[in-house]
Design a protein around this motif. Structure first.
Motif, PDB file in Angstrom:
ATOM      1  N   GLU A 147     -32.685 -52.938  -4.296  1.00 19.94           N
ATOM      2  CA  GLU A 147     -33.851 -53.671  -3.805  1.00 19.94           C
ATOM      3  C   GLU A 147     -34.448 -52.989  -2.582  1.00 19.94           C
ATOM      4  O   GLU A 147     -35.676 -52.867  -2.452  1.00 19.94           O
ATOM      5  CB  GLU A 147     -33.453 -55.107  -3.457  1.00 19.94           C
ATOM      6  N   ALA A 148     -33.583 -52.540  -1.674  1.00 22.97           N
ATOM      7  CA  ALA A 148     -34.059 -51.868  -0.465  1.00 22.97           C
ATOM      8  C   ALA A 148     -34.753 -50.550  -0.806  1.00 22.97           C
ATOM      9  O   ALA A 148     -35.790 -50.209  -0.215  1.00 22.97           O
ATOM     10  CB  ALA A 148     -32.895 -51.624   0.490  1.00 22.97           C
ATOM     11  N   LEU A 149     -34.196 -49.806  -1.743  1.00 24.53           N
ATOM     12  CA  LEU A 149     -34.814 -48.547  -2.170  1.00 24.53           C
ATOM     13  C   LEU A 149     -36.194 -48.793  -2.777  1.00 24.53           C
ATOM     14  O   LEU A 149     -37.166 -48.089  -2.465  1.00 24.53           O
ATOM     15  CB  LEU A 149     -33.908 -47.837  -3.175  1.00 24.53           C
ATOM     16  N   ASN A 150     -36.275 -49.805  -3.616  1.00 23.60           N
ATOM     17  CA  ASN A 150     -37.562 -50.126  -4.243  1.00 23.60           C
ATOM     18  C   ASN A 150     -38.580 -50.614  -3.213  1.00 23.60           C
ATOM     19  O   ASN A 150     -39.761 -50.246  -3.272  1.00 23.60           O
ATOM     20  CB  ASN A 150     -37.362 -51.183  -5.326  1.00 23.60           C
ATOM     21  N   MET A 198     -37.427 -39.443   0.178  1.00 21.30           N
ATOM     22  CA  MET A 198     -37.035 -40.556   1.031  1.00 21.30           C
ATOM     23  C   MET A 198     -35.926 -40.109   1.975  1.00 21.30           C
ATOM     24  O   MET A 198     -35.027 -39.367   1.586  1.00 21.30           O
ATOM     25  CB  MET A 198     -36.543 -41.745   0.182  1.00 21.30           C
ATOM     26  N   LEU A 199     -36.008 -40.572   3.191  1.00 18.53           N
ATOM     27  CA  LEU A 199     -34.987 -40.275   4.195  1.00 18.53           C
ATOM     28  C   LEU A 199     -34.123 -41.513   4.412  1.00 18.53           C
ATOM     29  O   LEU A 199     -34.646 -42.607   4.622  1.00 18.53           O
ATOM     30  CB  LEU A 199     -35.655 -39.872   5.516  1.00 18.53           C
ATOM     31  N   ILE A 200     -32.814 -41.348   4.346  1.00 19.52           N
ATOM     32  CA  ILE A 200     -31.895 -42.449   4.629  1.00 19.52           C
ATOM     33  C   ILE A 200     -30.975 -42.036   5.770  1.00 19.52           C
ATOM     34  O   ILE A 200     -30.239 -41.053   5.666  1.00 19.52           O
ATOM     35  CB  ILE A 200     -31.068 -42.841   3.392  1.00 19.52           C
ATOM     36  N   ASP A 201     -31.050 -42.773   6.861  1.00 13.95           N
ATOM     37  CA  ASP A 201     -30.160 -42.566   8.002  1.00 13.95           C
ATOM     38  C   ASP A 201     -28.978 -43.511   7.865  1.00 13.95           C
ATOM     39  O   ASP A 201     -29.154 -44.721   7.681  1.00 13.95           O
ATOM     40  CB  ASP A 201     -30.899 -42.845   9.312  1.00 13.95           C
ATOM     41  N   ILE A 202     -27.774 -42.960   7.961  1.00 16.07           N
ATOM     42  CA  ILE A 202     -26.551 -43.754   7.820  1.00 16.07           C
ATOM     43  C   ILE A 202     -25.760 -43.683   9.124  1.00 16.07           C
ATOM     44  O   ILE A 202     -25.358 -42.599   9.557  1.00 16.07           O
ATOM     45  CB  ILE A 202     -25.679 -43.251   6.659  1.00 16.07           C
ATOM     46  N   PHE A 203     -25.546 -44.829   9.717  1.00 14.15           N
ATOM     47  CA  PHE A 203     -24.715 -44.944  10.913  1.00 14.15           C
ATOM     48  C   PHE A 203     -23.355 -45.470  10.475  1.00 14.15           C
ATOM     49  O   PHE A 203     -23.266 -46.516   9.817  1.00 14.15           O
ATOM     50  CB  PHE A 203     -25.371 -45.894  11.923  1.00 14.15           C
ATOM     51  N   PHE A 236     -24.537 -44.935  -2.731  1.00 12.36           N
ATOM     52  CA  PHE A 236     -24.601 -43.771  -3.616  1.00 12.36           C
ATOM     53  C   PHE A 236     -24.606 -44.193  -5.089  1.00 12.36           C
ATOM     54  O   PHE A 236     -25.233 -43.523  -5.920  1.00 12.36           O
ATOM     55  CB  PHE A 236     -23.459 -42.798  -3.298  1.00 12.36           C
ATOM     56  N   ASP A 237     -23.946 -45.306  -5.408  1.00 15.14           N
ATOM     57  CA  ASP A 237     -24.035 -45.832  -6.769  1.00 15.14           C
ATOM     58  C   ASP A 237     -25.461 -46.300  -7.063  1.00 15.14           C
ATOM     59  O   ASP A 237     -25.982 -46.102  -8.173  1.00 15.14           O
ATOM     60  CB  ASP A 237     -23.057 -46.993  -6.960  1.00 15.14           C
ATOM     61  N   ALA A 238     -26.085 -46.919  -6.071  1.00 15.67           N
ATOM     62  CA  ALA A 238     -27.483 -47.351  -6.233  1.00 15.67           C
ATOM     63  C   ALA A 238     -28.401 -46.141  -6.407  1.00 15.67           C
ATOM     64  O   ALA A 238     -29.292 -46.146  -7.268  1.00 15.67           O
ATOM     65  CB  ALA A 238     -27.919 -48.178  -5.024  1.00 15.67           C
ATOM     66  N   LEU A 239     -28.179 -45.100  -5.634  1.00 18.55           N
ATOM     67  CA  LEU A 239     -29.005 -43.894  -5.743  1.00 18.55           C
ATOM     68  C   LEU A 239     -28.843 -43.237  -7.113  1.00 18.55           C
ATOM     69  O   LEU A 239     -29.804 -42.692  -7.671  1.00 18.55           O
ATOM     70  CB  LEU A 239     -28.636 -42.903  -4.639  1.00 18.55           C
ATOM     71  N   ALA A 240     -27.636 -43.279  -7.664  1.00 14.88           N
ATOM     72  CA  ALA A 240     -27.404 -42.700  -8.991  1.00 14.88           C
ATOM     73  C   ALA A 240     -28.194 -43.442 -10.064  1.00 14.88           C
ATOM     74  O   ALA A 240     -28.637 -42.848 -11.056  1.00 14.88           O
ATOM     75  CB  ALA A 240     -25.915 -42.733  -9.313  1.00 14.88           C
ATOM     76  N   LYS A 241     -28.398 -44.739  -9.869  1.00 13.65           N
ATOM     77  CA  LYS A 241     -29.180 -45.535 -10.817  1.00 13.65           C
ATOM     78  C   LYS A 241     -30.677 -45.400 -10.574  1.00 13.65           C
ATOM     79  O   LYS A 241     -31.475 -45.505 -11.508  1.00 13.65           O
ATOM     80  CB  LYS A 241     -28.793 -47.012 -10.699  1.00 13.65           C
TER      81      LYS A 241
END
Length: 214
Positions: free
Chosen positions: A200-203, A1-6, A22-27
């Motif tokens: 939720e967004a990741l899922n 997955m690609l995540i662009d952060i502005f 990053f806490d969400a990504l760790a979970k």
């Protein structure tokens, strides 16, 4: 997955949003994730020497000193809840963030996330002037970037222009505030939302099964 952060490196909500993501990504850990950092210059008119921080913020927001303090107190509490320190008493200067974004752009991929966090820490915890080239070089060299080469690159007009152009491009494409996150070029999260919102967004992104354009 690609995540662009502005983001901008003097934006406390960007630091909070980064921590929540990053806490969400760790979970989550469902897919390999690639992060791309994009500059969003909140105020490129700030000179190299900076402005006195509190006066600048009062004028920018059009509020009185006590209102500004209430805002700082609230933001600091939100930072503490997220697990990041935001010490507004340490910050003396409102700074131009071009140099900080140049360092992020120049940092190798394997250390880029760490460099971003180091810049946030330097400004919000140590009160350092991240618009000063010596401060920025010191951050880079702490992650084994070559000081001599880095100074040359930071003074390269093409590198500066690329940061300014990328920030302008974000605004032209409808991004008007930060932090702003885009997952696989499709799912957007605007703001420093909770860990649960990011999960939720990741899922949702994973369910769409949209290939990342890296």
């Amino acid at each position: 997955m690609l995540i662009d952060i502005f983001h901008d490196t003097v934006c406390p909500w960007c630091r909070i949003g980064k921590k929540h993501l990053f806490d969400a990504l760790a979970k989550w850990q469902e897919q390999e994730v690639h992060i791309r950092w994009h500059p969003f210059l909140l105020d490129d008119t700030v000179p190299a020497e900076g402005y006195e921080f509190r006066n600048f913020m009062q004028n920018r927001k059009g509020i009185k000193a006590e209102e500004l303090q209430h805002l700082f107190d609230y933001t600091q509490r939100e930072g503490e809840a997220a697990g990041v320190k935001l010490d507004f008493e340490k910050i003396r200067l409102a700074v131009n963030t071009k140099l900080a974004h140049q360092l992020i752009a120049l940092a190798p991929t394997n250390i880029k996330n760490d460099v971003v966090e180091a810049i946030y820490r330097a400004y919000f915890e140590e009160g350092l002037n991240i618009g000063d080239i010596n401060v920025i070089v010191a951050i880079g060299t702490a992650y084994q970037m070559n000081a001599t080469e880095l100074k040359l690159q930071l003074n390269d007009r093409d590198v500066v222009d690329a940061v300014v152009a990328e920030s302008a491009f974000a605004r032209l494409n409808g991004i008007n505030s930060v932090p702003f996150f885009i997952m696989n070029n499709q799912v957007k999260v605007n703001g420093s939302h909770s860990v649960e919102v990011f999960l939720e967004a990741l899922n949702s992104t994973a369910l769409l099964d949209i290939p990342a354009k890296i």
